[in-house]
Design an enzyme around this catalytic site. Structure first.
Site, short mmCIF file in Angstrom:
data_model
loop_
_atom_site.label_atom_id
_atom_site.label_comp_id
_atom_site.label_asym_id
_atom_site.label_seq_id
_atom_site.Cartn_x
_atom_site.Cartn_y
_atom_site.Cartn_z
N PHE A 1 48.26 37.69 51.27
CA PHE A 1 48.29 38.99 50.57
C PHE A 1 48.51 40.18 51.59
CE2 PHE A 1 46.77 42.22 48.16
CZ PHE A 1 47.10 42.03 46.73
N ASP B 1 39.38 35.44 53.85
CA ASP B 1 39.55 36.33 52.62
C ASP B 1 39.23 35.43 50.99
OD1 ASP B 1 40.30 37.99 50.53
OD2 ASP B 1 41.69 38.98 51.53
N TYR C 1 36.05 42.45 41.77
CA TYR C 1 36.56 42.83 40.48
C TYR C 1 37.44 41.65 39.90
CZ TYR C 1 40.67 44.22 43.72
OH TYR C 1 41.43 44.18 44.72
N LYS C 2 37.37 40.40 40.56
CA LYS C 2 38.13 39.46 40.33
C LYS C 2 37.27 38.64 39.51
CE LYS C 2 41.87 40.41 43.41
NZ LYS C 2 42.39 40.02 44.87
N ARG D 1 51.87 33.84 36.73
CA ARG D 1 50.55 33.40 37.21
C ARG D 1 49.55 33.52 35.98
NH1 ARG D 1 47.31 36.77 42.00
NH2 ARG D 1 47.13 38.22 40.50
#
Ligand SMILES: *Cc1c(COP(=O)(O)O)cnc(C)c1O
Length: 413
Positions: free
Chosen positions: A127, A198, A223-224, A372
């Site tokens: 990322f 991560d 927040y995921k 995705r």
């Protein structure tokens, strides 16, 4: 499989032990939400928790609420709850700042723990923020930091005596491929390096055993899959054995041994507390606390089993219903090494995703050509998988994606 019908698929929802969780979220009617890997939906409990914090705690008690309602150690308490979801020991996780900021703190700590070593090994496809943070830290260190980027199959070969840290994202954000945390942590240790993981696409989606894997350091998002709300504070993990020696550079007063002594000299707090920086965002923490509390009610082994079943079903239905439309599977076919998402490649990926969103099937697009789809088992149903694929087929057969309005790039994709 070839004869599988919607009724048969929907019957799996009737047998699903996780089905009752769906009603614990606010989800708009008719929406098939396959983007919980990017921003989880609102748990109903969050609405009440945030309202109570505003009206009662802040509203009536004002400054006294820091003590009276435990705001002062909320980051530690929510961190403990996240620690139980990721296989950390008590006292190894704290909530603080954002994932990007926590990466900065832990990378800097790792470099201090491995003096004389200048390299950080990571994946070229990691990322971007993870890579940018290494670049930024390198600039601060006057170029005395080498970011060594390799492909997944070259990670072990890149580990040598010059490497301070191996920094990897456990579940790849584009493809959903899962790294073998135990094996790669061991490889980092064999080279004398620290392993920094991560967990952005892992926490709350699959069982993790950080302590069992011997992981040194980790960060992750709130927040995921933890459903903490937009911009929710992130978390960080530091193995207990490293905490005494580890120092991070954002030496704010909330990481001080005695913040309210107002000592001009920084002295780090004992334990994980020293990885905090400034005043915590209490409203956001209450929202994260509610999201994590809901995740903690579910058996993560059931979550993982359903996640593999949903993603398997999606892959099989896309191949059956949408063959011939130019999609290529970008995720691993083998469920054991696939996170809670399925990614497809298609040259018209962006407008296809926009046409799906218009029809109430929300996925997202990742440059250059990835569609995705995230399958969060607490609220996505087997029937939703069927309906999403039927919608994708309709979009492809009618070329509904081929309209100028779907080709206008938004700021957030
Ligand atoms: C989502 C994500 C981030 C986000 O970092 P923020 O600081 O919260 O913006 C970082 N790393 C990975 C791998 C991610 O998927």
């Amino acid at each position: 499989m070839s004869g599988l019908t919607r009724d048969e698929v929907a019957a799996r929802d009737a047998d699903d032990p996780l089905a009752p969780f769906r009603d614990r979220f606010l989800l708009p009617d008719g929406l098939i939400y396959l983007d919980g890997n990017s921003l989880g939906p609102v748990p109903k409990a969050t609405v009440a928790a945030v309202a109570r914090t505003v009206e009662v705690e802040w509203g009536r008690d004002l400054i006294a609420a820091w003590n009276k309602h435990g705001w002062i150690d909320l980051q530690l308490r929510v961190g403990e709850a996240i620690g139980r979801l990721i296989g950390a020991q008590p006292g190894e996780v704290v909530v603080a700042d954002s994932t990007s900021v926590n990466l900065f703190k832990l990378l800097a700590a790792a470099l201090r723990l491995r003096p004389g070593r200048r390299a950080v090994v990571s994946e070229r496809g990691n990322f971007p923020t993870d890579l940018y943070i290494v670049q930024g830290l390198g600039g601060l260190l006057g170029g005395r930091l080498e970011l060594r980027l390799v492909e997944a199959d070259g990670i072990e070969a890149a580990l040598d005596g010059g490497v301070a840290a191996l920094m990897l994202t456990h579940v790849d954000y584009r493809t959903g491929r899962v790294h073998d945390m135990a094996r790669l942590t061991e490889a980092a240790h064999a080279a004398g390096a620290l392993a920094l993981w991560d967990l952005a696409h892992s926490a709350g989606a699959l069982p993790l055993d950080l302590a069992g894997c011997g992981a040194d350091l980790a960060v992750g998002c709130g927040y995921k899959y933890l459903n903490g709300g937009p911009g929710a504070p992130a978390f960080l993990y530091v193995a207990e054995r490293l905490q005494g020696e580890a120092r991070q550079p954002l030496a704010g007063w909330f990481g001080h041994a005695r913040p309210f002594a107002f000592d001009p000299e920084y002295r780090p707090a004992a334990g994980i507390t020293r990885f905090q920086c400034g005043t915590p965002p209490v409203l956001s923490l209450r929202a994260l606390e509610a999201g994590v509390g809901l995740a903690a009610e579910a058996d993560l082994r059931l979550v993982r089993a359903k996640s593999v079943a949903l993603t398997d079903l999606f892959i099989r239905l896309v191949e059956r219903e949408c063959g011939g439309h130019g999609f290529a599977l970008a995720s691993p076919r083998e469920g054991a090494v696939r996170g809670s998402q399925v990614s497809l490649r298609h040259p018209e990926g962006y407008p296809i995703v926009q046409a799906l969103i218009r029809r109430g099937v929300v996925g997202d697009f990742r440059s250059p050509d990835i569609l995705r789809f995230g399958f969060a088992p607490l609220y996505v149903r087997y029937g939703d998988v069927w309906d999403a694929v039927a919608t994708l087929r309709e979009v492809m057969e009618t070329r509904a994606w081929d309209r100028p309005e779907f080709k206008v790039w938004a700021a957030v994709t």
